[in-house]
Design an enzyme around this catalytic site. Structure first.
Site, PDB file in Angstrom:
ATOM      1  N   ASP A   1       0.814  -1.228   0.000  1.00  0.00           N
ATOM      2  CA  ASP A   1       0.000   0.000   0.000  1.00  0.00           C
ATOM      3  C   ASP A   1       0.838   1.264   0.000  1.00  0.00           C
ATOM      4  OD1 ASP A   1       0.913  -0.385   2.592  1.00  0.00           O
ATOM      5  OD2 ASP A   1      -1.048  -0.898   3.404  1.00  0.00           O
TER       6      ASP A   1
ATOM      7  N   ASP B   1      -7.816  -2.441  13.749  1.00  0.00           N
ATOM      8  CA  ASP B   1      -9.215  -2.700  13.401  1.00  0.00           C
ATOM      9  C   ASP B   1      -9.353  -3.962  12.531  1.00  0.00           C
ATOM     10  OD1 ASP B   1      -8.145  -1.869  11.011  1.00  0.00           O
ATOM     11  OD2 ASP B   1      -9.499  -0.170  10.725  1.00  0.00           O
TER      12      ASP B   1
ATOM     13  N   HIS C   1      -7.429  -4.649   9.829  1.00  0.00           N
ATOM     14  CA  HIS C   1      -7.079  -4.503   8.413  1.00  0.00           C
ATOM     15  C   HIS C   1      -5.789  -5.243   8.065  1.00  0.00           C
ATOM     16  CE1 HIS C   1      -4.890  -0.482   9.482  1.00  0.00           C
ATOM     17  NE2 HIS C   1      -3.969  -1.371   9.241  1.00  0.00           N
TER      18      HIS C   1
ATOM     19  N   GLU D   1      -9.658  -2.033   4.874  1.00  0.00           N
ATOM     20  CA  GLU D   1     -10.330  -1.691   6.122  1.00  0.00           C
ATOM     21  C   GLU D   1     -11.610  -2.523   6.301  1.00  0.00           C
ATOM     22  OE1 GLU D   1      -8.814  -0.090   8.289  1.00  0.00           O
ATOM     23  OE2 GLU D   1      -8.459   2.025   7.868  1.00  0.00           O
TER      24      GLU D   1
HETATM   25  P1  PGA Z   1       1.811  -1.709  12.865  1.00  0.00           P
HETATM   26  O1  PGA Z   1       0.664  -1.646  11.781  1.00  0.00           O
HETATM   27  O2  PGA Z   1       2.763  -2.745  12.423  1.00  0.00           O
HETATM   28  O3  PGA Z   1       2.408  -0.333  12.832  1.00  0.00           O
HETATM   29  O4  PGA Z   1       1.143  -2.038  14.163  1.00  0.00           O
HETATM   30  C1  PGA Z   1       0.152  -2.820  11.246  1.00  0.00           C
HETATM   31  C2  PGA Z   1      -0.799  -2.476  10.141  1.00  0.00           C
HETATM   32  O5  PGA Z   1      -1.491  -1.458  10.237  1.00  0.00           O
HETATM   33  O6  PGA Z   1      -0.841  -3.239   9.168  1.00  0.00           O
END
Ligand code: PGA
Length: 253
Positions: free
Chosen positions: A67, A136, A138, A143
């Site tokens: 992404d 959340d 994702h 999302e």
């Molecule tokens: P993080 O994020 O590794 O910074 O906890 C994970 C994500 O949002 O895929």
């Protein structure tokens, strides 16, 4: 789904780097699906170490990232292209021309998405897709939703994601509200998936992913349908999974 329980973030990083390194040794021209965020930083640090020790060679490896924020230039320190360059690519011998991140600057979202789909389609498959887990649920920036979106799309980030990612910015107001993300179908087409999850802030959502139903309301739950998915999670992240056995490795049906 195979779950590997590790003691802490350091062990998680080591195990995940070792898995990726093994793939590179067995298949030097492999295609890696890579992720950004806080969780993969230790994995990338350990991969750089293995490279510097002469144990892995990235010269034939290609990478496709999940992404990118919409509107950020590649040289913006908050862009995911910049993150990957700084935290991995510039420290190993991967050919920069073989590293791909969605173009956050493409003004037309439809065109940005179809161009990234075309890049993904150039590869017969992604050999290993590395994933973090959003608070959340994702994966990439897919999302929670009422459907799984198959291919690259422009997504409006949830408030929780903006809040979580604001730690990388000076001010929450600077966090872009939109991003381009690889879709669920392309993530699921990878030969192997490796999801890494660390810390108590992920404990509640990891429980939903591992013990709950498969639903687009918890996007990572779709990984139950993948035939070769490994989750490496530390004790803190697994603390709510009391229905799961305490063995160091277990297979979920
Ligand atoms: P993080 O994020 O590794 O910074 O906890 C994970 C994500 O949002 O895929």
């Amino acid at each position: 789904m195979r779950v590997i329980r590790v003691s802490d973030y350091e062990e998680l990083s080591l195990r995940s780097a070792d898995l990726i390194a093994s793939l590179i040794i067995l298949k030097p021209d492999c295609v890696l699906g890579l992720a950004t965020g806080g969780t993969p930083l230790g994995t990338y640090r350990d991969l750089i170490r293995l490279y510097r020790e002469g144990r892995i060679d990235f010269s034939q490896v290609s990478s496709v990232n999940l992404d990118e924020y919409r509107g950020l230039k590649p040289d913006d320190p908050h862009s995911y292209r910049y993150f990957m360059d700084q935290n991995l690519f510039q420290n190993i011998n991967i050919d920069p021309a073989h590293t791909f991140v969605p173009d956050g600057c493409e003004s037309d979202p439809a065109s940005a998405c179809s161009k990234y789909d075309a890049i993904i389609d150039r590869f017969p498959l992604i050999d290993l897709q590395l994933l973090g887990l959003g608070g959340d649920g994702h994966i990439g920036f897919n999302e929670p939703s009422d459907c799984f979106i198959r291919r690259t799309h422009c997504v409006t980030l949830k408030e929780e994601t903006i809040r979580a990612n604001s730690r990388f910015f000076q001010d929450k107001a600077e966090v872009p509200h939109q991003a381009y993300t690889m879709g669920i179908a392309d993530i699921m087409k990878a030969s192997r998936i490796l999801m890494i999850v660390s810390g108590s802030s992920k404990a509640a959502i990891l429980r939903q992913v591992l013990e709950g139903p498969v639903t687009p309301a918890v996007p990572a739950s779709v990984l139950h349908l993948h035939r070769n998915c490994t989750v490496i999670a530390d004790e803190d992240a697994l603390q709510c999974c009391d229905r799961l056995c305490k063995d160091s490795q277990f297979i979920l049906p």
